[in-house]
Every structure is written in C-alpha cells, then in structure tokens.
Design an enzyme around this catalytic site. Structure first.
Site, PDB file in Angstrom:
ATOM      1  N   ASP A   1       0.691  19.600 -21.025  1.00  0.00           N
ATOM      2  CA  ASP A   1      -0.178  18.479 -21.006  1.00  0.00           C
ATOM      3  C   ASP A   1       0.738  17.636 -21.949  1.00  0.00           C
ATOM      4  O   ASP A   1       0.735  17.705 -23.060  1.00  0.00           O
ATOM      5  CB  ASP A   1      -1.328  18.561 -21.898  1.00  0.00           C
ATOM      6  CG  ASP A   1      -2.198  17.347 -22.006  1.00  0.00           C
ATOM      7  OD1 ASP A   1      -1.445  16.302 -21.809  1.00  0.00           O
ATOM      8  OD2 ASP A   1      -3.634  17.039 -22.265  1.00  0.00           O
TER       9      ASP A   1
ATOM     10  N   PHE B   1      -8.545  20.518 -24.579  1.00  0.00           N
ATOM     11  CA  PHE B   1      -9.008  19.093 -24.902  1.00  0.00           C
ATOM     12  C   PHE B   1     -10.403  18.953 -23.795  1.00  0.00           C
ATOM     13  O   PHE B   1     -10.343  19.647 -22.825  1.00  0.00           O
ATOM     14  CB  PHE B   1      -7.795  18.256 -24.401  1.00  0.00           C
ATOM     15  CG  PHE B   1      -8.348  17.042 -24.698  1.00  0.00           C
ATOM     16  CD1 PHE B   1      -8.398  16.300 -25.680  1.00  0.00           C
ATOM     17  CD2 PHE B   1      -8.475  16.118 -23.560  1.00  0.00           C
ATOM     18  CE1 PHE B   1      -9.017  14.936 -25.917  1.00  0.00           C
ATOM     19  CE2 PHE B   1      -9.260  14.874 -23.523  1.00  0.00           C
ATOM     20  CZ  PHE B   1      -8.997  14.227 -24.842  1.00  0.00           C
ATOM     21  N   THR B   2     -11.202  18.105 -24.168  1.00  0.00           N
ATOM     22  CA  THR B   2     -12.676  17.859 -23.512  1.00  0.00           C
ATOM     23  C   THR B   2     -12.237  17.682 -21.894  1.00  0.00           C
ATOM     24  O   THR B   2     -12.921  18.555 -21.511  1.00  0.00           O
ATOM     25  CB  THR B   2     -13.006  16.370 -24.065  1.00  0.00           C
ATOM     26  OG1 THR B   2     -12.148  15.408 -24.038  1.00  0.00           O
ATOM     27  CG2 THR B   2     -13.558  16.775 -25.669  1.00  0.00           C
TER      28      THR B   2
ATOM     29  N   LYS C   1      -1.138   6.984 -23.587  1.00  0.00           N
ATOM     30  CA  LYS C   1      -0.323   7.254 -25.075  1.00  0.00           C
ATOM     31  C   LYS C   1       0.913   7.095 -25.148  1.00  0.00           C
ATOM     32  O   LYS C   1       1.594   6.043 -25.281  1.00  0.00           O
ATOM     33  CB  LYS C   1      -0.926   8.975 -25.096  1.00  0.00           C
ATOM     34  CG  LYS C   1      -2.246   9.129 -25.354  1.00  0.00           C
ATOM     35  CD  LYS C   1      -3.229   9.305 -24.326  1.00  0.00           C
ATOM     36  CE  LYS C   1      -4.738   9.554 -24.474  1.00  0.00           C
ATOM     37  NZ  LYS C   1      -5.372   9.701 -23.261  1.00  0.00           N
TER      38      LYS C   1
ATOM     39  N   TYR D   1       0.804  -1.173   0.188  1.00  0.00           N
ATOM     40  CA  TYR D   1       0.006   0.040  -0.069  1.00  0.00           C
ATOM     41  C   TYR D   1       0.761   1.424   0.011  1.00  0.00           C
ATOM     42  O   TYR D   1       0.444   2.243  -0.848  1.00  0.00           O
ATOM     43  CB  TYR D   1      -1.102   0.046   1.038  1.00  0.00           C
ATOM     44  CG  TYR D   1      -1.966   1.239   1.119  1.00  0.00           C
ATOM     45  CD1 TYR D   1      -3.145   1.015   0.454  1.00  0.00           C
ATOM     46  CD2 TYR D   1      -1.536   2.460   1.530  1.00  0.00           C
ATOM     47  CE1 TYR D   1      -4.203   1.739   0.520  1.00  0.00           C
ATOM     48  CE2 TYR D   1      -2.545   3.412   1.442  1.00  0.00           C
ATOM     49  CZ  TYR D   1      -3.892   3.022   1.073  1.00  0.00           C
ATOM     50  OH  TYR D   1      -4.712   4.020   0.856  1.00  0.00           O
TER      51      TYR D   1
ATOM     52  N   PHE E   1     -20.156  13.338 -25.679  1.00  0.00           N
ATOM     53  CA  PHE E   1     -19.740  12.623 -26.651  1.00  0.00           C
ATOM     54  C   PHE E   1     -19.599  10.949 -26.323  1.00  0.00           C
ATOM     55  O   PHE E   1     -19.780  10.151 -27.127  1.00  0.00           O
ATOM     56  CB  PHE E   1     -18.379  13.154 -27.456  1.00  0.00           C
ATOM     57  CG  PHE E   1     -17.253  13.205 -26.437  1.00  0.00           C
ATOM     58  CD1 PHE E   1     -17.089  14.363 -25.667  1.00  0.00           C
ATOM     59  CD2 PHE E   1     -16.205  12.053 -26.305  1.00  0.00           C
ATOM     60  CE1 PHE E   1     -15.964  14.611 -24.669  1.00  0.00           C
ATOM     61  CE2 PHE E   1     -15.368  12.070 -25.330  1.00  0.00           C
ATOM     62  CZ  PHE E   1     -15.070  13.377 -24.680  1.00  0.00           C
TER      63      PHE E   1
ATOM     64  N   ARG F   1     -14.766  13.882 -33.466  1.00  0.00           N
ATOM     65  CA  ARG F   1     -14.268  14.932 -32.748  1.00  0.00           C
ATOM     66  C   ARG F   1     -14.687  16.313 -33.685  1.00  0.00           C
ATOM     67  O   ARG F   1     -14.147  16.911 -34.377  1.00  0.00           O
ATOM     68  CB  ARG F   1     -12.523  14.933 -32.950  1.00  0.00           C
ATOM     69  CG  ARG F   1     -11.994  13.926 -32.421  1.00  0.00           C
ATOM     70  CD  ARG F   1     -11.725  14.140 -30.877  1.00  0.00           C
ATOM     71  NE  ARG F   1     -12.975  13.664 -29.882  1.00  0.00           N
ATOM     72  CZ  ARG F   1     -12.693  13.622 -28.565  1.00  0.00           C
ATOM     73  NH1 ARG F   1     -11.438  13.259 -28.104  1.00  0.00           N
ATOM     74  NH2 ARG F   1     -13.592  13.373 -27.748  1.00  0.00           N
TER      75      ARG F   1
HETATM   76  N1  F0G Z   1      -5.234  15.252 -22.598  1.00  0.00           N
HETATM   77  C1  F0G Z   1      -5.044  14.766 -23.639  1.00  0.00           C
HETATM   78  C2  F0G Z   1      -4.367  15.813 -24.756  1.00  0.00           C
HETATM   79  C3  F0G Z   1      -5.712  13.789 -24.216  1.00  0.00           C
HETATM   80  O1  F0G Z   1      -5.612  13.274 -25.350  1.00  0.00           O
HETATM   81  C4  F0G Z   1      -6.265  12.886 -23.119  1.00  0.00           C
HETATM   82  C5  F0G Z   1      -7.015  11.812 -23.443  1.00  0.00           C
HETATM   83  C6  F0G Z   1      -6.300  13.591 -21.813  1.00  0.00           C
HETATM   84  C7  F0G Z   1      -5.535  14.449 -21.554  1.00  0.00           C
HETATM   85  C8  F0G Z   1      -6.942  12.863 -20.629  1.00  0.00           C
HETATM   86  O2  F0G Z   1      -6.323  11.692 -20.309  1.00  0.00           O
HETATM   87  O3  F0G Z   1      -7.996   9.797 -20.842  1.00  0.00           O
HETATM   88  O4  F0G Z   1      -5.925   9.363 -19.586  1.00  0.00           O
HETATM   89  O5  F0G Z   1      -8.002  10.609 -18.493  1.00  0.00           O
HETATM   90  N2  F0G Z   1      -7.426  11.517 -24.547  1.00  0.00           N
HETATM   91  C9  F0G Z   1      -7.954  10.349 -24.991  1.00  0.00           C
HETATM   92  C10 F0G Z   1      -8.401  10.298 -26.476  1.00  0.00           C
HETATM   93  C11 F0G Z   1      -9.478  10.068 -24.107  1.00  0.00           C
HETATM   94  O6  F0G Z   1      -8.924   9.327 -26.965  1.00  0.00           O
HETATM   95  O7  F0G Z   1      -7.921  11.283 -27.113  1.00  0.00           O
HETATM   96  P1  F0G Z   1      -7.139  10.146 -19.575  1.00  0.00           P
END
Ligand code: F0G
Length: 481
Positions: free
Chosen positions: A238, A147-148, A281, A95, A472, A405
């Site tokens: 990021d 970014f979303t 990624k 832990y 989405f 997108r």
């Molecule tokens: N920042 C970027 C540029 C991303 O592309 C993503 C996630 C995140 C932050 C969030 O990270 O998913 O680990 O919580 N992108 C995925 C995509 C979901 O399909 O582009 P996460």
C-alpha cells in the site's frame, strides 16, 4: 515552558528527536512561498455546538464552511504547486490514449519501478481491482495492521484479514522506531496454519496509518522478501504514504542517511511485486490513485476490470489533468526538502503537545498526531466511544476538525457482531501537506490544552445510527445523558 527540556526528560524521546534531525540540522521551514491563499472563517462556540449536534457528533458530517483548521485528513487536501497547476492546463482530455497517462506511466516506472500501471480514481478503486483479481473466497490476507477500506475490499472479495504487525504497534506508549514492521513469526504461524496457497499476498503498508503513521524498516522488508520468496507469496505494497516511510528510513536506519528518499523509495518497491496507491497523500494531488505491478497476467486482468468500475485503462476515472498533476506531484514528493518540512511540521506539533502533557502515540509519525483517547478520557468506556467524543469536543472548543480512529473506525467483528474494541483508541490530528503554518499549529496546541484542562467534564456518546459499511464516515451519535 522550555520544550527541549521537557521532551528530553526521557532518554528514548531524546534519541528519537535526535534521530529525526540526524541528517538535517536546518530548520524545517517551508521550502516554498505562498502565491494564493484561501480565507478562513472563525465561528462562535454557539454556532459550533449547533453544527456538531446537527452532524450527529461525527466530524465527517460537519460542513467544511464551519471549520477553522481542518485536520480531518491529509487525503486530497494538499496545496498543489504552481507546476502542478500549470500541468492541469496540459490536460489531454481525450477518452482514449491521453498523453497524460503515458507521462504518468513513465513517472511511476521511473520512481516506483513497477512495469505496469492502471490509474484509478483513488486508492480504494485500486484496492477493489486488486482484491477482486488476487483473492479467492476462503483466503487469508496478512497485513501490517488493517486499513478500513483495504480490509473491507478484502472481505468483500471473500478473504479474511490477519494482523501480522509487530506487537509494539498496538502499544501507543512504545517508542520503537519501526512500529510498521511485520512480525515474520506471526506471518509464518498463519502460513503454517492455513497453507501458503490460501495466502494470495501479504498487504504491506508504508507508514502505517492506523498505528499512528509508523514506518517499516528496510531490514524488515528485506527479511520479509526472503520469507515471501521462499513461500511464493507476493508482497503487495500500500504505497499511499511510502515516500514518507522512505524519509523515516533515511533518517532513522543505519546505512541510509546517504541514500536519497528517491533511491530508498525505489529500493522498497523493488522488493515488492506491485502496489495500490492513494495519490491523494504522498503524491500531493486532490484526487487520484493507481494499481501497479510487474506481473503481466495480473496487469491484463486489472486493465480489463478497470473498465467495469472506473473507466478506460488510460484514465481510470481521472481527468487527463489529474494524471498530469499526479506525475508532477510524485516528483515533488521525493524531494528531501519537502519531506523535511512536511514531517518537521508534524514533529513540531507533536513535540509541543508532549511538552504540554498531552498523551499521544509515540514516536511521532509522519502525517498526523494521534491523541490517545484512552489516557485523555480514562473515565469513558471504549463502547461509549471516547475518541469520537474527544473529536467532537475539539471541534466545539475551537473549530478544529479531527477524526476518530478507534472503536468506531474498527467496526464490528463479522463473526460475533460485537464492537472490535481495538487496543488503539485515537483521535487523529492530520496535517494536510503544504497548507497550514506554524502559527496554525500553535493554535491547535492551545485548543487541545484547553480541552485537556476540562477533560473530567467530557462524557461518552451512544451510536444512534450505524451504516453497514465503513460506519465511521456516516454514523450518528448523541451524548450519553
Ligand atoms: N490506504 C491507506 C493507508 C489510506 O490511508 C487510505 C485512505 C486508503 C488506502 C484509501 O485511499 O481514500 O484514496 O480511497 N485514507 C484516508 C485517510 C481516507 O483519511 O486516512 P482513498
């Protein structure tokens, strides 16, 4: 058809393609061989029609078992190496104080250069921590495109996102090689308008996802660094796809051909103050992320907050084995031969689609091909969600799963409540790292071309269910009669 001749029609295209191979005349052939395989299942058209109907015409709601080639995302979908899998067996599942945490911390210090590390279960976990610590209600957070999840966490913390990316990024046909650059004039306008004390940091994304996987240049980052130091505004990276951004700097920017991806990554991070990271990624793992920074006071807050939302500060919602796989993944991700093959495969797919006359975002980015749904389906109004409709159609055609997108992803303006109708209305064909072969890419090209041939018969969709956040992922649609 001879691809070379078609893509070399325009001078700019030729330059881009020349540039991407400037330092590497070899083929991008995979720098690995395959040890384990996962069998794929091909469905019938009838099965896929039923599956997409049941999924409310949203590819996020389809089941993986019904998918043939999965280009939904490059997130958490990489094939891990034998060394990463071996690292999984070294998981120290204590832990507190797991050895794997200290290993990951050392690797992040070495490759990214940040002093302090807080692991999180994935990128948005780190975004949550950072937004809560740095943003006060009424703040403005500039960024090189939204970014979303990033923007949502900024908004939930009481901030307002302000887009300061260069104009070229909003034009899918513009071939500027650094469409991820910050427009420092736009940033300065914001700072003049609201005051630097209302700008807690600038959010800088490597290889801007929503712009088509487009890099910023080192020259731009250096200028941004000077501006931000003058105004005492931290730069928070990021880092999700920043190793891939480093590859583009290596390939495209004067003075960087001789520097390694690893050196360039470090140079980028050294010009910034901290980062959030979705390790799913670049770092070649199926789960994981982190927040890292150089400011001890910020670190202490993150270390404290992570126990509320993720887990103890030495695991942050991850198993020890996940941290070990991440540490090894970072080492493999900076290897030039990895990036040459990774981005080479995306270029291969993109060049074939261009040759076939498919409208895609230019230049070809790092992690995906983005089909321009506005030009693919010009007869469908943006509020009838052309990119959503096209993604559904590609799935029905051949079982290829892609992602919208565009207007659905962009959501509603919190003030007017209207769809944001972003300039980019795209379908993303995202390539998982080390998973598919060139033959799979050829199948994708054929499928997209078949849909393109019958594009006039494709209509729009209406949204029949709309969740409050990140719609989405779970929104449902029906064809417009
Ligand atoms: N920042 C970027 C540029 C991303 O592309 C993503 C996630 C995140 C932050 C969030 O990270 O998913 O680990 O919580 N992108 C995925 C995509 C979901 O399909 O582009 P996460």
């Amino acid at each position: 058809m001879d691809i070379e001749n078609v893509i070399c029609d325009s001078r700019t295209n030729r330059e881009i393609i020349m540039n991407t191979t400037k330092t590497n005349k070899r083929t991008w052939a995979e720098p690995y061989k395959i040890k384990v395989v996962e069998l794929l299942k091909m469905t019938t058209r009838e099965e896929r029609e039923q599956a997409i109907r049941e999924a409310g015409y949203n590819t996020f709601l389809t089941r993986s078992k019904d998918v043939y080639i999965d280009l939904l995302t490059d997130s958490g979908t990489a094939a891990m190496s034998d060394r990463q899998w071996a690292g999984m067996m070294l998981g120290d599942e204590a832990y507190a104080g797991s050895e794997n945490f200290y290993h990951l911390e050392a690797v992040v210090r070495e490759y990214y250069g940040y002093e302090y590390l807080v692991p999180t279960h994935q990128g948005r976990g780190a975004e949550n921590l950072m937004s809560r610590i740095l943003i006060k209600s009424g703040d403005h957070i500039p960024g090189n495109m939204y970014f979303t999840t990033t923007r949502l966490h900024q908004e939930l913390a009481g901030g307002t996102f302000v887009d300061v990316i260069v104009d070229e990024a909003h034009d899918p046909e513009n071939t500027f090689p650094f469409k991820g650059n910050v427009d420092i004039g736009k940033l300065d306008k914001l700072v003049q308008r609201v005051g630097a004390d209302k700008v807690p940091y600038i959010s800088l994304e490597g290889n801007v996802n929503m712009a088509g996987g487009q890099p910023f240049s080192m020259e731009n980052l250096k200028a941004l660094h000077v501006y931000c130091r003058e105004h005492d505004i931290p730069i928070m990276l990021d880092a999700t796809r920043t190793i891939e951004n480093a590859w583009f700097i290596h390939e495209r920017e004067d003075g960087y051909a001789e520097k390694s991806v690893r050196q360039i990554l470090r140079e980028i991070c050294d010009l910034t103050d901290g980062c959030t990271m979705s390790a799913k990624k670049d770092a070649l793992v199926n789960i994981g992320g982190f927040f890292a920074c150089n400011d001890e006071a910020v670190y202490r807050q993150a270390q404290n907050l992570v126990v509320v939302y993720e887990g103890l500060h030495t695991y942050g919602g991850l198993a020890g084995r996940d941290m070990e796989a991440m540490a090894q993944g970072i080492r493999e991700a900076v290897m030039e031969e990895h990036q040459a093959a990774r981005i080479g495969q995306v270029q291969y797919l993109g060049e074939k689609l261009i040759a076939a006359g498919i409208p895609i975002v230019m230049p070809i980015g790092s992690h995906a091909i983005f089909i321009d749904a506005k030009r693919f389906l010009p007869h469908v109004d943006q509020d009838d969600y052309p990119a959503q409709a096209l993604a559904a159609e590609l799935y029905v055609e051949s079982g290829i799963r892609t992602m919208e997108r565009g207007n659905v992803s962009a959501g509603r303006d919190p003030v007017t409540g209207n769809n944001r109708r972003p300039p980019l209305e795209l379908v993303r064909l995202t390539i998982p790292r080390r998973v598919y072969t060139q033959a799979h890419m050829d199948v994708v090209v054929d499928s997209v071309c078949d849909v393109h041939q019958r594009r006039d018969s494709i209509g729009g969709l209406k949204m029949v269910y709309e969740p409050d956040y990140l719609r989405f992922f779970q929104a449902r649609f029906e064809p417009i009669a």
